[in-house]
Design a protein around this motif. Structure first.
Motif, PDB file in Angstrom:
ATOM      1  N   LYS A   1      -1.412  -8.378 -12.724  1.00  0.00           N
ATOM      2  CA  LYS A   1      -0.548  -9.490 -12.911  1.00  0.00           C
ATOM      3  C   LYS A   1       0.977  -9.198 -12.369  1.00  0.00           C
ATOM      4  N   LYS A   2       1.089  -8.137 -12.475  1.00  0.00           N
ATOM      5  CA  LYS A   2       2.690  -7.628 -11.912  1.00  0.00           C
ATOM      6  C   LYS A   2       2.797  -7.347 -10.569  1.00  0.00           C
ATOM      7  N   GLY A   3       1.496  -7.705  -9.933  1.00  0.00           N
ATOM      8  CA  GLY A   3       1.882  -7.330  -8.531  1.00  0.00           C
ATOM      9  C   GLY A   3       1.454  -5.965  -7.791  1.00  0.00           C
ATOM     10  N   LYS A   4       1.217  -5.089  -8.913  1.00  0.00           N
ATOM     11  CA  LYS A   4       0.691  -3.713  -8.201  1.00  0.00           C
ATOM     12  C   LYS A   4      -0.575  -3.746  -7.864  1.00  0.00           C
ATOM     13  N   LEU A   5      -0.768  -3.139  -6.746  1.00  0.00           N
ATOM     14  CA  LEU A   5      -2.273  -2.739  -6.320  1.00  0.00           C
ATOM     15  C   LEU A   5      -3.017  -1.592  -6.905  1.00  0.00           C
ATOM     16  N   VAL A   6      -4.127  -1.885  -7.522  1.00  0.00           N
ATOM     17  CA  VAL A   6      -5.008  -0.908  -8.209  1.00  0.00           C
ATOM     18  C   VAL A   6      -6.383  -0.673  -7.425  1.00  0.00           C
ATOM     19  N   ILE A   7      -6.909   0.175  -7.586  1.00  0.00           N
ATOM     20  CA  ILE A   7      -8.372   0.539  -7.243  1.00  0.00           C
ATOM     21  C   ILE A   7      -9.263   0.626  -8.454  1.00  0.00           C
ATOM     22  N   THR A   8     -10.168  -0.296  -8.498  1.00  0.00           N
ATOM     23  CA  THR A   8     -11.166  -0.074  -9.497  1.00  0.00           C
ATOM     24  C   THR A   8     -12.754  -0.036  -8.978  1.00  0.00           C
ATOM     25  N   LYS A   9     -13.699   0.515  -9.758  1.00  0.00           N
ATOM     26  CA  LYS A   9     -14.940   0.770  -9.549  1.00  0.00           C
ATOM     27  C   LYS A   9     -15.610  -0.330 -10.344  1.00  0.00           C
ATOM     28  N   GLU A  10     -16.521  -1.062  -9.910  1.00  0.00           N
ATOM     29  CA  GLU A  10     -17.508  -2.028 -10.745  1.00  0.00           C
ATOM     30  C   GLU A  10     -18.971  -1.493 -10.519  1.00  0.00           C
ATOM     31  N   ALA A  11     -19.486  -1.496 -11.682  1.00  0.00           N
ATOM     32  CA  ALA A  11     -20.985  -1.310 -11.557  1.00  0.00           C
ATOM     33  C   ALA A  11     -21.695  -2.709 -11.379  1.00  0.00           C
TER      34      ALA A  11
ATOM     35  N   ASN B   1      -3.381   8.130   2.276  1.00  0.00           N
ATOM     36  CA  ASN B   1      -3.649   8.466   0.824  1.00  0.00           C
ATOM     37  C   ASN B   1      -4.368   7.218   0.207  1.00  0.00           C
ATOM     38  N   PHE B   2      -4.283   6.026   0.677  1.00  0.00           N
ATOM     39  CA  PHE B   2      -5.145   5.097  -0.197  1.00  0.00           C
ATOM     40  C   PHE B   2      -6.617   5.254   0.294  1.00  0.00           C
ATOM     41  N   LYS B   3      -6.542   5.225   1.560  1.00  0.00           N
ATOM     42  CA  LYS B   3      -7.997   5.392   1.859  1.00  0.00           C
ATOM     43  C   LYS B   3      -8.853   6.524   1.382  1.00  0.00           C
TER      44      LYS B   3
ATOM     45  N   ILE C   1       0.791  -1.125   0.130  1.00  0.00           N
ATOM     46  CA  ILE C   1       0.123   0.053   0.006  1.00  0.00           C
ATOM     47  C   ILE C   1       0.934   1.135  -0.009  1.00  0.00           C
ATOM     48  N   GLU C   2       1.654   1.245   0.728  1.00  0.00           N
ATOM     49  CA  GLU C   2       2.791   2.339   0.826  1.00  0.00           C
ATOM     50  C   GLU C   2       3.601   2.580  -0.572  1.00  0.00           C
ATOM     51  N   LYS C   3       3.912   1.499  -1.105  1.00  0.00           N
ATOM     52  CA  LYS C   3       4.633   1.566  -2.267  1.00  0.00           C
ATOM     53  C   LYS C   3       3.857   2.006  -3.568  1.00  0.00           C
ATOM     54  N   ASP C   4       2.041   1.732  -3.567  1.00  0.00           N
ATOM     55  CA  ASP C   4       1.639   1.928  -4.522  1.00  0.00           C
ATOM     56  C   ASP C   4       0.705   3.217  -4.440  1.00  0.00           C
ATOM     57  N   PHE C   5       0.444   3.578  -3.266  1.00  0.00           N
ATOM     58  CA  PHE C   5      -0.241   4.747  -3.005  1.00  0.00           C
ATOM     59  C   PHE C   5       0.446   5.835  -2.021  1.00  0.00           C
ATOM     60  N   GLY C   6       1.542   5.649  -1.710  1.00  0.00           N
ATOM     61  CA  GLY C   6       2.376   6.656  -0.777  1.00  0.00           C
ATOM     62  C   GLY C   6       1.999   6.419   0.655  1.00  0.00           C
TER      63      GLY C   6
END
Length: 203
Positions: A141-151, A117-119, A108-113
């Motif tokens: 697939k590369k191991g990176k954390l991402v936030i997505t919105k799904e309808a 900030n993640f929250k 989380i620190e690596k990908d969102f600072g």
């Protein structure tokens, strides 16, 4: 065992709550659990069973159905079963380990600072999702954390992501406790996230 492996064997059945129905109060009331888990989720399970009965999907796992079913009633109900299984199993009684540690905290620190900030980013996604749906923290697939919105009943698994943490922003998830205050609901949920469960879903 990674959550991805667990999903592959998950059949069309009601998941078991890992806590008592009143364990999440005051964040999520027992009454909301009775409706959300006991009625809404049970409805998705019953509907999907009837839709796939006698078809080639009848013996498929929920994850397989979500990945492959064309958009429509089967996909919608399978997605909601998967979503709610991940959702209900990611919580614990309020005030226990309310921040991630170990590998989860590092990612989380690596990908969102920072965790804060993640929250903020997660809350922004939750507030800006129009209508009913879900907001997810996933791993690509590369191991990176991402936030997505799904309808509606969408799940990141459909896009090749590994879902880790999901907040339900359908009104039935919070209306009894928070009325139309979605943002207050999302803020309160941070007090009951079981970060050890979330971390166990990492690949």
């Amino acid at each position: 065992m990674f959550i991805a492996k667990l999903l592959l064997i998950m059949s069309i059945q009601m998941p078991t709550l890992p806590y008592e129905k009143n364990a999440l109060e005051p964040v999520i009331s027992e009454k909301t659990i009775e409706f959300h888990y006991g009625k809404h989720l049970q409805g998705y399970v019953n509907t999907l069973k009837s839709l796939v009965k006698g078809t080639k999907l009848e013996n498929k796992s929920i994850a397989e159905i979500v990945k492959t079913a064309p958009k429509g009633p089967v996909y919608n109900n399978a997605g909601q079963i998967l979503n709610h299984d991940l959702y209900f199993s990611q919580f614990q009684a309020p005030g226990k380990n309310v921040a991630p540690t170990g590998r989860m905290a590092q990612l989380i620190e690596k990908d969102f600072g920072s965790f804060d900030n993640f929250k903020k980013e997660f809350a922004k996604a939750s507030a800006s999702l129009f209508g009913s749906g879900w907001v997810w923290l996933s791993q690509n697939k590369k191991g990176k954390l991402v936030i997505t919105k799904e309808a509606n009943g969408g799940n990141p698994l459909r896009s090749g992501l590994n879902p880790l943490l999901g907040f339900d922003v359908w009104e039935h998830a919070y209306y009894l406790d928070y009325q139309n205050k979605r943002a207050d609901h999302v803020t309160a949920l941070w007090n009951i996230v079981n970060w050890k469960v979330v971390e166990s879903r990492l690949k």
